[in-house]
Design a protein around this motif. Structure first.
Motif, PDB file in Angstrom:
ATOM      1  N   ALA A 130       0.814  -1.542   0.024  1.00  0.00           N
ATOM      2  CA  ALA A 130       0.025   0.019   0.149  1.00  0.00           C
ATOM      3  C   ALA A 130       0.792   1.182  -0.187  1.00  0.00           C
ATOM      4  O   ALA A 130       0.539   2.174  -0.776  1.00  0.00           O
ATOM      5  CB  ALA A 130      -0.844   0.124   1.165  1.00  0.00           C
ATOM      6  N   TYR A 146      -1.709   6.787   2.117  1.00  0.00           N
ATOM      7  CA  TYR A 146      -1.411   5.510   2.717  1.00  0.00           C
ATOM      8  C   TYR A 146      -2.407   5.259   4.068  1.00  0.00           C
ATOM      9  O   TYR A 146      -2.178   6.346   5.001  1.00  0.00           O
ATOM     10  CB  TYR A 146      -0.095   5.400   3.091  1.00  0.00           C
ATOM     11  N   ILE A 188      -5.283   4.721  -0.103  1.00  0.00           N
ATOM     12  CA  ILE A 188      -4.709   3.368  -0.685  1.00  0.00           C
ATOM     13  C   ILE A 188      -4.430   2.678   0.842  1.00  0.00           C
ATOM     14  O   ILE A 188      -3.536   2.758   1.669  1.00  0.00           O
ATOM     15  CB  ILE A 188      -3.179   3.499  -1.222  1.00  0.00           C
ATOM     16  N   THR A 190      -4.373  -0.761   3.423  1.00  0.00           N
ATOM     17  CA  THR A 190      -3.693  -2.120   3.604  1.00  0.00           C
ATOM     18  C   THR A 190      -4.998  -3.151   3.608  1.00  0.00           C
ATOM     19  O   THR A 190      -5.882  -3.245   4.495  1.00  0.00           O
ATOM     20  CB  THR A 190      -2.890  -2.231   4.860  1.00  0.00           C
TER      21      THR A 190
END
Ligand code: ADP
Ligand code: ASP
Ligand code: MG
Length: 461
Positions: A130, A146, A188, A190
């Motif tokens: 990620a 992130y 983005i 995980t």
């Protein structure tokens, strides 16, 4: 918004990540929340590193850490143009790996690995993937952020994975992601979420990122959940077993859930329920062939016209437990079996009963099955057969299709596949049976030839 997930192969190299980034950019108007899995092979390496640590194989551990580091640093160098961003990504990976190394050394000394520590180790795969994708998008001028879901639930608050746990996970996902989407940014995320009670591998199982994307979709009331992988959609059989398969245009939620449950690896078995709850369509797409329509999973689905069901699948590593000489009454025996399976975290798939005996198929680690056997032996004779598989055909077309089961079983008989147990649910969405694990390939190939030869079979693998 839409919830979009990219699997390990899709994230497997700098070139592939570039392809993923392009798909995300093309979807930008639809406000994607992007979930990613670890680069292919990385979760396996992390699991190996944990094993090496606990067994005191320091050299093996160092070599694995080196491989992980090299793979990610090379990918970053190929992927990120701006020097400062590249350095940021390299520093991030290096810091996390130093932490992992210290953690593994501590585990080697203690000689014990709790599910929580195990989760902390494997979380790294999704965290790295990620982070790299978000930096690559940033490098191209996009507002990508992130988002690590590693601490999405506070440690120690939950002692079991239940609906309250998932509600909390989703509420926290909602508050974490909404501000990013509001400012038109691209989260983005995980594919690893939480350090869950009992551990994510034991509790949710490998391939959990699909489920994370479904939870993200449900939490944010997505218009669609897209699972991007390395095949053109859900196929009439595993393409590693059958070379020419049918790409299924549309499946119902029930069919997709059954297929995933009976081993079709393309989606994780828990992916469907969050979608069902909010009636969110799920689409399976191919990262390497983004133009292809993929498979759509909806509440109603659509009937297959060229074959009497949708797909054939199998789940290996099944143990058949047969009980006889029961000292308790049947109802008491049943109650006890279910209680013990639940206590030992063993899932039952098929049950078949007669006056004299009761057989059930269970899935679970050898350790768990042995513990279950030990308990069952207190009130009956137990025989255990390992190396079995559950074979299933799935499709709502089967409903009231008289004679289909006969054709199914005689096809298996013709190729010499012995059947140990049989089951068909009342909804007639599947017919399943227990066969030898070694017969799976032969059985699937024979059934596919028998039932799918009238279909247009465009997929060659
Ligand atoms: P990802 O890394 O994207 O999560 P997976 O490897 O978990 O991908 O799942 C995709 C793979 O599932 C395909 O490459 C294919 O080999 C396998 N597979 C098994 N059964 C099926 C099926 N019925 N339809 C499509 N793919 C299947
Ligand atoms: N990388 C993890 C696994 O291999 C999770 C995932 O791919 O969804 O299980
Ligand atoms: Mg997967």
């Amino acid at each position: 918004m839409i919830s979009v997930k990219f699997g390990g192969t899709s994230m497997g190299s700098a070139e592939r990540i570039r392809g993923v980034a392009q798909i995300v950019i093309d979807l930008h108007k639809k406000q994607p929340a992007v979930t990613v899995s670890a680069m292919s092979g990385i979760t396996d390496l992390l699991l190996k590193a944990a094993k090496a640590a606990i067994t005191g194989q320091k050299r093996e551990m160092d070599s694995i850490l080196f491989q992980i580091q090299e793979k990610h640093l090379t990918t970053i160098d190929e992927l990120v143009g701006q020097k400062s961003l590249r350095q940021k990504a390299r520093d991030h990976i290096a810091a996390e790996l130093t932490h992992l190394e210290e953690f593994l050394r501590a585990i080697a000394i203690i000689g014990e690995l709790s599910p929580r520590s195990h989760d902390e180790i494997i979380a790294l795969g999704e965290k790295f993937a990620a982070f790299m994708l978000s930096v690559h998008l940033e490098d191209q001028g996009f507002d990508a952020e992130y988002v690590s879901l590693e601490n999405i639930v506070e440690l120690g608050v939950f002692d079991k994975v239940d609906s309250l746990f998932f509600t909390t996970v989703q509420e926290n996902i909602f508050s974490r992601i909404t501000p990013i989407l509001k400012r038109k940014g691209i989260p983005i995320i995980t594919g690893f979420f939480g350090r869950i009670p009992g551990g994510i591998v034991e509790g949710i199982g490998r391939g959990y990122s699909d489920f994370t994307a479904a939870l993200v979709g449900r939490a944010l009331a997505a218009k669609e959940i897209q699972i991007w992988t390395d095949v053109d959609g859900i196929l009439s059989a595993d393409p590693r077993i059958v070379s020419e398969t049918l790409i299924l245009e549309e499946l119902s939620f029930a069919e997709a859930a059954e297929l995933a449950h009976f081993g079709a690896k393309v989606i994780h078995p828990q992916t469907i329920w969050p979608a069902v709850e909010k009636n969110i369509p799920v689409r399976i797409k191919n990262t390497m062939n983004p133009e292809a329509p993929g498979t759509l999973i909806t509440k109603a689905g659509k009937h297959n016209t060229c074959a009497p069901f949708k797909s054939i699948t199998a789940k290996k590593n099944i143990t058949v437990v047969t009980l006889s000489n029961m000292t308790k009454g049947k109802h008491e025996t049943m109650a006890e079996i279910f209680r013990l399976c639940s206590e030992h975290g063993v899932a039952i798939d098929l049950i078949s009963t007669s006056e004299a005996s009761l057989s059930l198929t269970v899935e679970g680690s050898e350790k768990k099955v042995t513990a279950l056997e030990h308990q069952l032996k207190k009130f009956c004779t137990v025989s255990i057969t390992i190396g079995m598989a559950v074979l299933a055909v799935v499709g709502e077309e089967m409903r009231e299709n008289i004679g289909l089961s006969g054709r199914f079983f005689s096809t298996l008989g013709k190729v010499g596949v012995n059947i140990y147990m049989i089951s068909q649910g009342q909804f007639e969405v599947n017919i399943s049976c227990v066969i030898l694990e070694n017969d799976v390939e032969k059985a699937i190939s024979a059934l596919h030839t028998e039932f799918f030869s009238p279909c247009p079979l465009p997929q060659k693998s």
